[in-house]
Design a protein around this motif. Structure first.
Motif, PDB file in Angstrom:
ATOM      1  N   VAL A  16      18.773 -14.314   6.425  1.00  0.00           N
ATOM      2  CA  VAL A  16      18.491 -14.316   7.855  1.00  0.00           C
ATOM      3  C   VAL A  16      18.101 -15.716   8.293  1.00  0.00           C
ATOM      4  O   VAL A  16      17.291 -16.374   7.633  1.00  0.00           O
ATOM      5  N   LYS A  17      18.679 -16.151   9.393  1.00  0.00           N
ATOM      6  CA  LYS A  17      18.267 -17.430   9.974  1.00  0.00           C
ATOM      7  C   LYS A  17      18.507 -17.388  11.476  1.00  0.00           C
ATOM      8  O   LYS A  17      19.334 -16.622  11.976  1.00  0.00           O
ATOM      9  N   VAL A  18      17.758 -18.202  12.183  1.00  0.00           N
ATOM     10  CA  VAL A  18      17.936 -18.304  13.628  1.00  0.00           C
ATOM     11  C   VAL A  18      19.235 -19.069  13.898  1.00  0.00           C
ATOM     12  O   VAL A  18      19.439 -20.167  13.362  1.00  0.00           O
ATOM     13  N   VAL A  19      20.110 -18.478  14.685  1.00  0.00           N
ATOM     14  CA  VAL A  19      21.367 -19.130  15.048  1.00  0.00           C
ATOM     15  C   VAL A  19      21.063 -20.130  16.159  1.00  0.00           C
ATOM     16  O   VAL A  19      20.494 -19.776  17.193  1.00  0.00           O
ATOM     17  N   THR A  20      21.454 -21.371  15.950  1.00  0.00           N
ATOM     18  CA  THR A  20      21.167 -22.427  16.922  1.00  0.00           C
ATOM     19  C   THR A  20      22.414 -22.908  17.650  1.00  0.00           C
ATOM     20  O   THR A  20      22.317 -23.763  18.527  1.00  0.00           O
ATOM     21  N   ASP A  21      23.554 -22.360  17.294  1.00  0.00           N
ATOM     22  CA  ASP A  21      24.812 -22.776  17.916  1.00  0.00           C
ATOM     23  C   ASP A  21      25.288 -21.691  18.884  1.00  0.00           C
ATOM     24  O   ASP A  21      25.576 -20.558  18.481  1.00  0.00           O
ATOM     25  N   ARG A  22      25.367 -22.033  20.141  1.00  0.00           N
ATOM     26  CA  ARG A  22      25.750 -21.075  21.179  1.00  0.00           C
ATOM     27  C   ARG A  22      27.140 -20.499  20.937  1.00  0.00           C
ATOM     28  O   ARG A  22      27.367 -19.300  21.101  1.00  0.00           O
ATOM     29  N   ASN A  68       7.325 -12.469   8.011  1.00  0.00           N
ATOM     30  CA  ASN A  68       6.845 -13.793   8.396  1.00  0.00           C
ATOM     31  C   ASN A  68       6.228 -13.784   9.793  1.00  0.00           C
ATOM     32  O   ASN A  68       5.274 -14.519  10.068  1.00  0.00           O
ATOM     33  N   LEU A  69       6.786 -12.953  10.688  1.00  0.00           N
ATOM     34  CA  LEU A  69       6.282 -12.894  12.055  1.00  0.00           C
ATOM     35  C   LEU A  69       4.992 -12.081  12.160  1.00  0.00           C
ATOM     36  O   LEU A  69       4.226 -12.244  13.101  1.00  0.00           O
ATOM     37  N   THR A  70       4.776 -11.166  11.232  1.00  0.00           N
ATOM     38  CA  THR A  70       3.592 -10.294  11.173  1.00  0.00           C
ATOM     39  C   THR A  70       3.225  -9.698  12.540  1.00  0.00           C
ATOM     40  O   THR A  70       2.117  -9.933  13.041  1.00  0.00           O
ATOM     41  N   PRO A  71       4.129  -8.959  13.156  1.00  0.00           N
ATOM     42  CA  PRO A  71       3.797  -8.381  14.474  1.00  0.00           C
ATOM     43  C   PRO A  71       2.779  -7.247  14.359  1.00  0.00           C
ATOM     44  O   PRO A  71       2.823  -6.450  13.419  1.00  0.00           O
ATOM     45  N   ASN A  72       1.865  -7.196  15.322  1.00  0.00           N
ATOM     46  CA  ASN A  72       0.979  -6.038  15.443  1.00  0.00           C
ATOM     47  C   ASN A  72       1.700  -4.885  16.121  1.00  0.00           C
ATOM     48  O   ASN A  72       1.356  -3.721  15.913  1.00  0.00           O
ATOM     49  N   TYR A  73       2.659  -5.246  16.970  1.00  0.00           N
ATOM     50  CA  TYR A  73       3.449  -4.222  17.658  1.00  0.00           C
ATOM     51  C   TYR A  73       4.900  -4.671  17.665  1.00  0.00           C
ATOM     52  O   TYR A  73       5.219  -5.805  18.029  1.00  0.00           O
ATOM     53  N   LEU A  74       5.789  -3.785  17.243  1.00  0.00           N
ATOM     54  CA  LEU A  74       7.215  -4.077  17.153  1.00  0.00           C
ATOM     55  C   LEU A  74       8.002  -2.903  17.709  1.00  0.00           C
ATOM     56  O   LEU A  74       7.718  -1.748  17.391  1.00  0.00           O
ATOM     57  N   SER A  75       8.990  -3.199  18.544  1.00  0.00           N
ATOM     58  CA  SER A  75       9.855  -2.145  19.075  1.00  0.00           C
ATOM     59  C   SER A  75      11.262  -2.686  19.243  1.00  0.00           C
ATOM     60  O   SER A  75      11.452  -3.808  19.735  1.00  0.00           O
ATOM     61  N   MET A  76      12.253  -1.885  18.823  1.00  0.00           N
ATOM     62  CA  MET A  76      13.660  -2.219  19.035  1.00  0.00           C
ATOM     63  C   MET A  76      14.386  -0.997  19.579  1.00  0.00           C
ATOM     64  O   MET A  76      14.268   0.095  19.027  1.00  0.00           O
ATOM     65  N   LYS A  77      15.123  -1.204  20.671  1.00  0.00           N
ATOM     66  CA  LYS A  77      15.991  -0.169  21.230  1.00  0.00           C
ATOM     67  C   LYS A  77      17.427  -0.584  20.987  1.00  0.00           C
ATOM     68  O   LYS A  77      17.873  -1.632  21.467  1.00  0.00           O
ATOM     69  N   PHE A  78      18.150   0.247  20.246  1.00  0.00           N
ATOM     70  CA  PHE A  78      19.511  -0.091  19.867  1.00  0.00           C
ATOM     71  C   PHE A  78      20.512   0.398  20.920  1.00  0.00           C
ATOM     72  O   PHE A  78      20.237   1.323  21.677  1.00  0.00           O
ATOM     73  N   VAL A  79      21.682  -0.217  20.923  1.00  0.00           N
ATOM     74  CA  VAL A  79      22.710   0.164  21.882  1.00  0.00           C
ATOM     75  C   VAL A  79      23.235   1.562  21.551  1.00  0.00           C
ATOM     76  O   VAL A  79      23.155   2.013  20.397  1.00  0.00           O
ATOM     77  N   THR A 133      -0.445 -13.241  22.165  1.00  0.00           N
ATOM     78  CA  THR A 133      -1.380 -13.280  23.280  1.00  0.00           C
ATOM     79  C   THR A 133      -2.669 -12.576  22.889  1.00  0.00           C
ATOM     80  O   THR A 133      -2.636 -11.459  22.350  1.00  0.00           O
ATOM     81  N   GLY A 134      -3.794 -13.225  23.126  1.00  0.00           N
ATOM     82  CA  GLY A 134      -5.085 -12.633  22.819  1.00  0.00           C
ATOM     83  C   GLY A 134      -5.229 -12.179  21.387  1.00  0.00           C
ATOM     84  O   GLY A 134      -5.859 -11.153  21.105  1.00  0.00           O
ATOM     85  N   GLY A 135      -4.637 -12.939  20.450  1.00  0.00           N
ATOM     86  CA  GLY A 135      -4.713 -12.564  19.048  1.00  0.00           C
ATOM     87  C   GLY A 135      -3.738 -11.481  18.640  1.00  0.00           C
ATOM     88  O   GLY A 135      -3.747 -11.033  17.490  1.00  0.00           O
ATOM     89  N   LEU A 136      -2.875 -11.052  19.569  1.00  0.00           N
ATOM     90  CA  LEU A 136      -1.916  -9.977  19.317  1.00  0.00           C
ATOM     91  C   LEU A 136      -0.517 -10.555  19.193  1.00  0.00           C
ATOM     92  O   LEU A 136      -0.077 -11.334  20.040  1.00  0.00           O
ATOM     93  N   SER A 137       0.201 -10.170  18.140  1.00  0.00           N
ATOM     94  CA  SER A 137       1.582 -10.589  17.934  1.00  0.00           C
ATOM     95  C   SER A 137       2.515  -9.433  18.318  1.00  0.00           C
ATOM     96  O   SER A 137       2.391  -8.319  17.797  1.00  0.00           O
ATOM     97  N   ILE A 138       3.432  -9.715  19.237  1.00  0.00           N
ATOM     98  CA  ILE A 138       4.344  -8.689  19.752  1.00  0.00           C
ATOM     99  C   ILE A 138       5.773  -9.143  19.507  1.00  0.00           C
ATOM    100  O   ILE A 138       6.129 -10.294  19.797  1.00  0.00           O
ATOM    101  N   VAL A 139       6.607  -8.239  19.006  1.00  0.00           N
ATOM    102  CA  VAL A 139       8.034  -8.498  18.803  1.00  0.00           C
ATOM    103  C   VAL A 139       8.807  -7.351  19.436  1.00  0.00           C
ATOM    104  O   VAL A 139       8.608  -6.186  19.060  1.00  0.00           O
ATOM    105  N   LEU A 140       9.671  -7.664  20.386  1.00  0.00           N
ATOM    106  CA  LEU A 140      10.398  -6.642  21.135  1.00  0.00           C
ATOM    107  C   LEU A 140      11.877  -6.986  21.226  1.00  0.00           C
ATOM    108  O   LEU A 140      12.255  -8.157  21.274  1.00  0.00           O
ATOM    109  N   SER A 141      12.693  -5.960  21.296  1.00  0.00           N
ATOM    110  CA  SER A 141      14.115  -6.126  21.550  1.00  0.00           C
ATOM    111  C   SER A 141      14.626  -4.845  22.217  1.00  0.00           C
ATOM    112  O   SER A 141      14.880  -3.865  21.519  1.00  0.00           O
ATOM    113  N   PRO A 142      14.668  -4.787  23.545  1.00  0.00           N
ATOM    114  CA  PRO A 142      14.548  -5.888  24.501  1.00  0.00           C
ATOM    115  C   PRO A 142      13.103  -6.169  24.875  1.00  0.00           C
ATOM    116  O   PRO A 142      12.202  -5.396  24.541  1.00  0.00           O
ATOM    117  N   PRO A 143      12.884  -7.295  25.593  1.00  0.00           N
ATOM    118  CA  PRO A 143      11.538  -7.589  26.099  1.00  0.00           C
ATOM    119  C   PRO A 143      11.185  -6.625  27.224  1.00  0.00           C
ATOM    120  O   PRO A 143      12.031  -5.832  27.651  1.00  0.00           O
TER     121      PRO A 143
END
Length: 342
Positions: A3-9, A116-127, A64-74
């Motif tokens: 896994v890596k962040v894609v940097t090329d549009r 690595n991201l260590t989210p306290n809250y994570l949510s993903m909604k798939f297509v 934010t406020g010590g909380l790590s959030i990861v969402l898809s979508p935001p």
């Protein structure tokens, strides 16, 4: 590294364009524009098997406020209904054993990066269509089913008309007899005015959507995002709606009733006809999770499709979720602390 962040549009957009599951919401510019207006950092992950890009997954991250959030979508639910993992173009036609092997690679890669991201809250909604979430369930995620409406446009227009609710057909004939007509426009003023009235109410569970956000999306995708106005024979505005016309025809964001009329019914029928004329295979009216709207949407005899959500939260994430649901989400408080449409 799988896994890596894609940097090329170009690499990212070429993958989204090639995948049957890739939507406009997944595209590079859409993600970057959304990043600017939500306050969440867009991390566009590619999941690889060797040199082969198996899947793409945009994640939106915030601390934010010590909380790590990861969402898809935001948190702009009415604007981006789903996002999540996009499998490659060969995935749908692959044998089941190969599908499961690819999903295992995806799950392992995301597990490593989320560690690595260590989210306290994570949510993903798939297509819609991404249904195999077993790897996530085995990893301890909670699963939830959401619904949307889609109309198969393969039958002749006459058949689609006959499939409509009888009372709806009667109503649509009256609008046609009264000279209502549809126009495409490049002016967002009328659209934004009606949408702002709809979403600025404190009971609406979405953050602010600024005019600039829509303007940037429309500039980025002039061939795929459109705004339509419905007028009566006197030229008075009676309805407004936007569409995404990319792979599938999506009724995206619409305005409320204008002067209490049901003209939006005719607007939707004209857009369905437009989708049929342009050769799209499906017309989607996003969202079938609101009891107040479902009976209206069901009049068009759509198929009920599902899209799945997975989530995981630790103790801090649960506490933050409770605080938002039971305190911040109260209308009188939201007026003060949640930024709504300007």
């Amino acid at each position: 590294m799988p896994v890596k962040v894609v940097t090329d549009r170009e690499t990212w957009d070429a993958f989204i364009d090639a995948s049957p599951a890739g939507l406009l919401f997944h595209k590079w510019d859409f993600s970057k524009i959304t990043e600017r207006y939500t306050g969440y950092t867009a991390r566009l992950y590619g999941i690889y098997k060797g040199e082969e890009l198996l899947a793409a997954c945009p994640l939106f991250c915030k601390r934010t406020g010590g909380l790590s959030i990861v969402l898809s979508p935001p948190p702009m639910q009415a604007v981006i209904p789903y996002l999540g993992v996009v499998m490659g173009r060969d995935y749908a036609a692959a044998k089941q054993s190969k599908k499961e092997s690819a999903l295992q690679v995806v799950a392992e890669g995301l597990r490593e990066e989320l560690g690595n991201l260590t989210p306290n809250y994570l949510s993903m909604k798939f297509v819609p269509g991404f249904h195999d979430i077993r790897q996530f369930i085995w990893d301890g995620y909670q699963a939830r089913i959401n619904y949307s409406y889609a109309i198969d446009l393969a039958p002749p227009l006459e058949t689609l008309w006959e499939n409509l609710n009888g009372k709806l057909r009667t109503s649509l004939r009256k609008f046609e007899e009264n000279g209502y007509y549809l126009e495409e426009s490049d002016d967002l003023n009328l659209f934004y005015e009606t949408v702002s009235r709809r979403f600025s109410q404190p009971e609406m569970d979405i953050p602010m959507i600024t005019r600039q956000y829509f303007e940037e999306i429309f500039r980025a995708y002039p061939d795929h995002v459109h705004v339509y106005h419905l007028y009566d024979r006197d030229g008075d505005l009676k309805g407004v709606g936007t569409t995404q016309e990319y792979k599938r025809y999506v009724l995206w964001v619409g305005g409320p009733k204008i002067n209490g009329t049901s003209a939006n019914e005719y607007l939707q029928w004209l857009l369905l006809r437009d989708a049929k004329r342009k050769g799209f295979s499906e017309f989607e009216n996003t969202g079938a999770n609101n009891p107040n709207l479902n009976m209206h949407k069901a009049k068009y005899n759509p198929d009920l499709s599902i899209y799945l959500e997975v989530s995981k939260k630790d103790g801090l994430g649960k506490a933050a979720e409770w605080l938002y649901s039971n305190v911040v989400n109260r209308p009188w408080i939201k007026r003060r602390v949640v930024p709504y449409i300007e």
